[in-house]
Design an enzyme around this catalytic site. Structure first.
Site, PDB file in Angstrom:
ATOM      1  N   GLU A 173       0.835  -1.204   0.000  1.00  0.00           N
ATOM      2  CA  GLU A 173       0.000   0.000   0.000  1.00  0.00           C
ATOM      3  C   GLU A 173       0.864   1.245   0.000  1.00  0.00           C
ATOM      4  O   GLU A 173       2.007   1.225   0.482  1.00  0.00           O
ATOM      5  CB  GLU A 173      -0.919  -0.078   1.231  1.00  0.00           C
ATOM      6  N   ASP A 174       0.342   2.333  -0.529  1.00  0.00           N
ATOM      7  CA  ASP A 174       1.101   3.580  -0.596  1.00  0.00           C
ATOM      8  C   ASP A 174       1.370   4.198   0.774  1.00  0.00           C
ATOM      9  O   ASP A 174       2.491   4.520   1.119  1.00  0.00           O
ATOM     10  CB  ASP A 174       0.403   4.601  -1.515  1.00  0.00           C
ATOM     11  N   ASP A 193      -2.406   6.067   7.117  1.00  0.00           N
ATOM     12  CA  ASP A 193      -2.700   7.355   7.745  1.00  0.00           C
ATOM     13  C   ASP A 193      -3.414   7.062   9.064  1.00  0.00           C
ATOM     14  O   ASP A 193      -2.762   6.689  10.048  1.00  0.00           O
ATOM     15  CB  ASP A 193      -3.541   8.158   6.750  1.00  0.00           C
ATOM     16  N   PHE A 231      -0.072  16.289   3.817  1.00  0.00           N
ATOM     17  CA  PHE A 231      -0.690  15.561   2.714  1.00  0.00           C
ATOM     18  C   PHE A 231       0.277  15.454   1.541  1.00  0.00           C
ATOM     19  O   PHE A 231       0.741  16.463   1.007  1.00  0.00           O
ATOM     20  CB  PHE A 231      -1.984  16.255   2.281  1.00  0.00           C
ATOM     21  N   ASP A 243      -2.610  10.493  -4.783  1.00  0.00           N
ATOM     22  CA  ASP A 243      -3.373  11.557  -5.434  1.00  0.00           C
ATOM     23  C   ASP A 243      -3.938  12.576  -4.466  1.00  0.00           C
ATOM     24  O   ASP A 243      -4.018  12.345  -3.262  1.00  0.00           O
ATOM     25  CB  ASP A 243      -4.556  10.953  -6.187  1.00  0.00           C
ATOM     26  N   ARG A 275      -0.953  11.721  -9.490  1.00  0.00           N
ATOM     27  CA  ARG A 275      -0.435  10.371  -9.244  1.00  0.00           C
ATOM     28  C   ARG A 275       0.872  10.101  -9.978  1.00  0.00           C
ATOM     29  O   ARG A 275       1.707   9.347  -9.516  1.00  0.00           O
ATOM     30  CB  ARG A 275      -1.461   9.310  -9.683  1.00  0.00           C
TER      31      ARG A 275
HETATM   32  P1  IMP Z   1      -6.374   5.617   6.314  1.00  0.00           P
HETATM   33  O1  IMP Z   1      -7.575   4.732   6.314  1.00  0.00           O
HETATM   34  O2  IMP Z   1      -6.645   6.914   7.038  1.00  0.00           O
HETATM   35  O3  IMP Z   1      -5.115   4.976   6.789  1.00  0.00           O
HETATM   36  O4  IMP Z   1      -6.218   6.092   4.826  1.00  0.00           O
HETATM   37  C1  IMP Z   1      -5.388   5.481   3.959  1.00  0.00           C
HETATM   38  C2  IMP Z   1      -5.625   5.947   2.550  1.00  0.00           C
HETATM   39  O5  IMP Z   1      -5.904   7.346   2.498  1.00  0.00           O
HETATM   40  C3  IMP Z   1      -4.380   5.746   1.771  1.00  0.00           C
HETATM   41  O6  IMP Z   1      -4.358   4.477   1.196  1.00  0.00           O
HETATM   42  C4  IMP Z   1      -4.460   6.852   0.752  1.00  0.00           C
HETATM   43  O7  IMP Z   1      -5.189   6.423  -0.357  1.00  0.00           O
HETATM   44  C5  IMP Z   1      -5.206   7.961   1.454  1.00  0.00           C
HETATM   45  N1  IMP Z   1      -4.272   8.951   2.021  1.00  0.00           N
HETATM   46  C6  IMP Z   1      -3.998   9.168   3.324  1.00  0.00           C
HETATM   47  N2  IMP Z   1      -3.094  10.143   3.477  1.00  0.00           N
HETATM   48  C7  IMP Z   1      -2.774  10.547   2.229  1.00  0.00           C
HETATM   49  C8  IMP Z   1      -1.850  11.527   1.715  1.00  0.00           C
HETATM   50  O8  IMP Z   1      -1.135  12.250   2.416  1.00  0.00           O
HETATM   51  N3  IMP Z   1      -1.806  11.631   0.364  1.00  0.00           N
HETATM   52  C9  IMP Z   1      -2.556  10.874  -0.474  1.00  0.00           C
HETATM   53  N4  IMP Z   1      -3.412   9.946  -0.036  1.00  0.00           N
HETATM   54  C10 IMP Z   1      -3.531   9.796   1.302  1.00  0.00           C
HETATM   55 MG    MG Z   2      -4.533   4.004  -0.815  1.00  0.00          MG
END
Ligand code: IMP
Ligand code: MG
Length: 183
Positions: free
Chosen positions: A94-95, A98, A147, A154, A160
């Site tokens: 995964e990228d 968060d 961010f 994205d 992207r």
């Molecule tokens: P989580 O459920 O809050 O951990 O969100 C994870 C997803 O939110 C990641 O897989 C990303 O797609 C998106 N995301 C969270 N932070 C960022 C960021 O700084 N830039 C881009 N996408 C983000």
């Molecule tokens: Mg993601």
């Protein structure tokens, strides 16, 4: 305008190191790498090609729990695995992690399919924002609460293809962004 956050050479070196660790950890085993689309695409492509094991399989999922930059806390599976993972060594790629909400739901979903092992590999970890206890096995970089875009990530589907991890610089109202969850 995007400002480079992680230099390309640093990113490349770190991806190689993670691939080497995975290679060591899975000696003599087969492994299924699961790319989480769309954000994981470039990390997955670069990482997978440097894992030096005989039996590396690739699969893809597209999930989200995000609307704009706000977390909804709900997993929406838009594309599911093409092969069963029961009895397989699985690594989710995964990228970014968060709050961890998306991955917590996803890991539970995959665990319910009884893989032999299940690990999580993320390029970026925004640890300060974590609200779930999701265990991350391989991390590229820990980053501050800002961010980021590029290298697959994205902002509203844009940016992207920027070749490394960057941050948006405010150059007008259209680029005025806030961190997810920020009021
Ligand atoms: P989580 O459920 O809050 O951990 O969100 C994870 C997803 O939110 C990641 O897989 C990303 O797609 C998106 N995301 C969270 N932070 C960022 C960021 O700084 N830039 C881009 N996408 C983000
Ligand atoms: Mg993601």
């Amino acid at each position: 305008m995007i400002k480079q956050e992680i230099p390309k050479s640093v990113l490349k070196k770190r991806v190689k190191e993670i691939a080497e660790r995975i290679t060591r950890d899975y000696q003599g085993e087969s492994v299924t790498l699961v790319c989480i689309l769309k954000g994981g695409i470039y990390f997955f492509a670069d990482l997978s090609r440097q894992i030096n094991l005989e039996d590396v399989r690739l699969d893809f999922m597209c999930v989200s729990s995000y609307q704009d930059t706000e977390t909804t806390g709900k997993l929406d599976i838009r594309l599911d695995l093409s092969e069963p993972i029961t009895g397989k060594n699985v690594i989710v790629v995964e990228d970014i992690i968060d709050t961890g909400t998306t991955l917590a739901y996803l890991m539970d979903y995959l665990m319910s399919q009884s893989p032999k092992s299940l690990k999580l590999c993320v390029l970026l970890d925004k640890r300060a924002r974590r609200v779930t206890e999701t265990k991350v096995n391989y991390v590229g970089f820990e980053i501050d609460d800002k961010f980021v875009v590029g290298y697959g990530m994205d902002y509203n589907q844009q940016y992207r293809t920027y070749p490394t991890v960057g941050v948006l610089e405010e150059s007008g109202p259209q680029h005025k962004i806030k961190n997810p969850g920020e009021k």
